[in-house]
Design a protein around this motif. Structure first.
Motif, PDB file in Angstrom:
ATOM      1  N   LEU A 100       0.832  -1.212   0.000  1.00 43.01           N
ATOM      2  CA  LEU A 100       0.000   0.000   0.000  1.00 43.01           C
ATOM      3  C   LEU A 100       0.866   1.262   0.000  1.00 43.01           C
ATOM      4  CD1 LEU A 100      -2.849  -1.103   2.425  1.00 43.01           C
ATOM      5  CD2 LEU A 100      -3.055  -0.616  -0.024  1.00 43.01           C
ATOM      6  N   GLU A 101       2.023   1.143   0.666  1.00 47.78           N
ATOM      7  CA  GLU A 101       2.957   2.264   0.672  1.00 47.78           C
ATOM      8  C   GLU A 101       3.426   2.545  -0.750  1.00 47.78           C
ATOM      9  OE1 GLU A 101       5.747   1.930   3.911  1.00 47.78           O
ATOM     10  OE2 GLU A 101       7.100   3.385   3.008  1.00 47.78           O
ATOM     11  N   SER A 102       3.738   1.491  -1.462  1.00 44.14           N
ATOM     12  CA  SER A 102       4.169   1.658  -2.860  1.00 44.14           C
ATOM     13  C   SER A 102       3.048   2.247  -3.700  1.00 44.14           C
ATOM     14  CB  SER A 102       4.563   0.299  -3.449  1.00 44.14           C
ATOM     15  OG  SER A 102       5.707  -0.174  -2.796  1.00 44.14           O
ATOM     16  N   TYR A 103       1.835   1.805  -3.389  1.00 43.61           N
ATOM     17  CA  TYR A 103       0.677   2.322  -4.139  1.00 43.61           C
ATOM     18  C   TYR A 103       0.564   3.826  -3.920  1.00 43.61           C
ATOM     19  CZ  TYR A 103      -4.035   2.430  -6.089  1.00 43.61           C
ATOM     20  OH  TYR A 103      -5.131   2.699  -6.866  1.00 43.61           O
ATOM     21  N   ALA A 104       0.746   4.215  -2.666  1.00 46.28           N
ATOM     22  CA  ALA A 104       0.674   5.652  -2.356  1.00 46.28           C
ATOM     23  C   ALA A 104       1.802   6.397  -3.042  1.00 46.28           C
ATOM     24  CB  ALA A 104       0.739   5.862  -0.844  1.00 46.28           C
ATOM     25  N   LYS A 105       2.985   5.769  -3.075  1.00 42.93           N
ATOM     26  CA  LYS A 105       4.136   6.424  -3.688  1.00 42.93           C
ATOM     27  C   LYS A 105       3.902   6.695  -5.172  1.00 42.93           C
ATOM     28  CE  LYS A 105       7.718   4.990  -0.463  1.00 42.93           C
ATOM     29  NZ  LYS A 105       8.702   3.937  -0.146  1.00 42.93           N
ATOM     30  N   ALA A 106       3.127   5.841  -5.796  1.00 46.38           N
ATOM     31  CA  ALA A 106       2.830   6.039  -7.211  1.00 46.38           C
ATOM     32  C   ALA A 106       2.019   7.312  -7.427  1.00 46.38           C
ATOM     33  CB  ALA A 106       2.059   4.839  -7.754  1.00 46.38           C
ATOM     34  N   HIS A 107       1.380   7.773  -6.364  1.00 51.27           N
ATOM     35  CA  HIS A 107       0.550   8.980  -6.481  1.00 51.27           C
ATOM     36  C   HIS A 107       1.195  10.202  -5.816  1.00 51.27           C
ATOM     37  CE1 HIS A 107      -2.148   5.529  -6.891  1.00 51.27           C
ATOM     38  NE2 HIS A 107      -2.856   6.294  -7.704  1.00 51.27           N
ATOM     39  N   ALA A 108       2.486  10.040  -5.472  1.00 57.00           N
ATOM     40  CA  ALA A 108       3.154  11.115  -4.738  1.00 57.00           C
ATOM     41  C   ALA A 108       3.206  12.398  -5.556  1.00 57.00           C
ATOM     42  CB  ALA A 108       4.566  10.680  -4.353  1.00 57.00           C
ATOM     43  N   ILE A 109       3.000  13.503  -4.855  1.00 56.33           N
ATOM     44  CA  ILE A 109       3.121  14.835  -5.465  1.00 56.33           C
ATOM     45  C   ILE A 109       3.986  15.667  -4.522  1.00 56.33           C
ATOM     46  CG2 ILE A 109       1.885  16.915  -6.200  1.00 56.33           C
ATOM     47  CD1 ILE A 109      -0.638  15.125  -6.463  1.00 56.33           C
ATOM     48  N   VAL A 110       4.982  16.345  -5.087  1.00 56.33           N
ATOM     49  CA  VAL A 110       5.853  17.154  -4.229  1.00 56.33           C
ATOM     50  C   VAL A 110       5.098  18.421  -3.820  1.00 56.33           C
ATOM     51  CG1 VAL A 110       8.018  18.441  -4.084  1.00 56.33           C
ATOM     52  CG2 VAL A 110       7.924  16.267  -5.344  1.00 56.33           C
ATOM     53  N   PRO A 111       4.944  18.632  -2.526  1.00 50.70           N
ATOM     54  CA  PRO A 111       4.254  19.854  -2.084  1.00 50.70           C
ATOM     55  C   PRO A 111       5.166  21.062  -2.208  1.00 50.70           C
ATOM     56  CG  PRO A 111       4.992  18.614  -0.184  1.00 50.70           C
ATOM     57  CD  PRO A 111       5.385  17.807  -1.398  1.00 50.70           C
TER      58      PRO A 111
END
Lengths: 181, 267
Positions: free
Chosen positions: B49-60
């Motif tokens: 799930l962490e990897s899944y979230a990382k796929a959607h990462a956006i730099v703030p």
């Protein structure tokens, strides 16, 4: 994974329990974009999302003594704090979303359109793997992950019995683990 | 439930998603503590799930980190109980607050200070008036002591067994005038009591004379103190035939002005 890790998770946790600010800086550098991505998927508003991200990291810092590595990974704990704050924002600020499913679907479909998507985690590589996921599997993960829905809400939204939310979620995550291997 | 049953239940996935009820959460945490295999399975689920979230990462925006760290710094330096509204701060802002207890303490100190000044002023006024009263009383006491001393001297002179009182009677020039002399027979000391002489006019002074062998000899000036005449010691004479007092210019004269003789007595 391209990011060079300075600390192991155990070291990081130990330092953060001792309120080490440089460890917190490292934590921010490594997790802010992931958490921000989740918040943004849920709120779809950069200004609001940055406020929630700030609130989340302050809460993570202030409540770090509550983190228990026996109960799960650090990221999961941080994600739960972040997601709960985001849900609070959606509910308390009179924040309206007409269709959470629609948005979360769009979010998944539009990933490649985001110019400022973080690349430090080989996000592109992961996203390629995710294309192998079936749409209904992505959907159920997204509803929980980015929609902040409860089991009951997922059951209603997908029009499936409450008992099958568990098994569908499990199947989706098993598939996710497969494609990420 | 056995380990395989737990793994296949789907509860671990829901737990990792944060979707379990409080009861289910306790259950999963119990299993995780009990079975290393379950812990391992949960870890794998969370990692995916962490990897899944990382796929959607956006730099703030980079300002977020600054805001967080300045907030933490201000929380550590100031009161850390509450997180102020994050929404209100468009730029990193440090909020320095004066703690309430400090304000209260400062107010209390100011009140005490004002009270102290008022009391000081009041006490100083009282001190001043008391001091004035004391000085007046001391002056009065000193005067009384002087009067006492003078009176005592007078009485000593009068009551001395060797003193010979001589009454000097008024001359035709001053028929109402009267003076007394106390002449110590053993020592020859002469004291005069001028209390019944009229007041000397300004610039004038009474002078005592002893008449010895028909000639007047200066016996001293009679000083007048604050208008009151006391018995006072004059010059010493072993023998004299008469005493007289004349009014002379202040400081005295070498010879008596006879027409200004007020009193006289023959021994």
């Amino acid at each position: 994974m391209q990011d060079v890790k300075k600390y192991s998770e155990d070291e990081l946790v130990h330092l953060l329990k001792n309120r080490d600010q440089s460890a917190f800086s490292y934590l921010y550098d490594n997790y802010s974009s992931v958490l921000y991505g989740v918040i943004y998927k849920m709120l779809e508003n950069h200004e609001l999302s940055e406020d929630v991200l700030q609130e989340a990291f302050i809460k993570i810092w202030n409540n770090f003594s509550n983190y228990d590595s026996d109960k799960g990974r650090l990221f999961t704990w941080m994600l739960n704090i972040t997601r709960n704050l985001t849900i609070d924002t959606i509910r308390s600020k009179g924040y309206k979303k007409q269709s959470k499913i629609q948005n979360s679907e769009n979010a998944v479909n539009n990933i490649s359109d985001k110019a400022n998507t973080a690349e430090s985690f080989d996000a592109l590589g992961i996203r390629k793997h995710l294309t192998l996921l079936k749409n209904d599997q992505k959907q159920i993960i997204d509803l929980a992950y980015f929609g902040g829905l409860t089991q009951e809400e997922i059951s209603k939204t997908l029009d499936i019995p409450l008992g099958t939310v568990k098994t569908k979620m499990r199947t989706a995550i098993i598939e996710l683990r497969k494609v990420l291997k | 439930m056995n380990k395989e049953g737990i793994i296949s239940s789907g509860l671990l996935e829901l737990y990792a998603m944060g979707l379990t009820s409080a009861e289910e959460t306790r259950q999963v945490e119990g299993w995780v503590n009990q079975y290393p295999e379950i812990k391992q399975e949960l870890d794998a689920i969370e990692a995916s799930l962490e990897s899944y979230a990382k796929a959607h990462a956006i730099v703030p925006s980079s300002s977020v980190k600054d805001k967080i760290f300045s907030h933490i710094a201000s929380e550590q330096s100031a009161d850390a109980n509450k997180i102020p509204s994050i929404k209100a701060a468009p730029a990193p802002q440090k909020v320095y607050r004066i703690p309430t207890y400090f304000k209260v303490a400062a107010a209390a100190i100011i009140i005490v200070l004002i009270g102290s000044v008022a009391l000081n002023y009041s006490y100083y006024s009282k001190y001043q008036s008391a001091n004035n009263e004391l000085q007046v009383a001391q002056e009065k006491l000193r005067q009384n002591e002087q009067a006492n001393l003078a009176m005592k001297t007078d009485i000593n002179v009068m009551s001395d067994k060797n003193s010979l009182p001589v009454v000097l009677k008024g001359t035709p020039h001053a028929p109402d005038a009267l003076a007394k002399i106390y002449w110590m027979k053993n020592t020859g000391e002469v004291y005069v009591d001028p209390s019944n002489l009229p007041s000397a006019p300004a610039g004038k002074q009474y002078q005592l004379w002893a008449i010895i062998d028909g000639k007047p000899v200066d016996a001293g000036m009679i000083s007048t103190k604050q208008g009151i005449y006391h018995i006072q010691k004059m010059k010493t004479f072993g023998s004299a035939q008469a005493f007289a007092i004349t009014l002379e210019k202040a400081g005295g004269s070498p010879t008596p002005t006879m027409d200004q003789m007020y009193v006289i007595a023959k021994i």
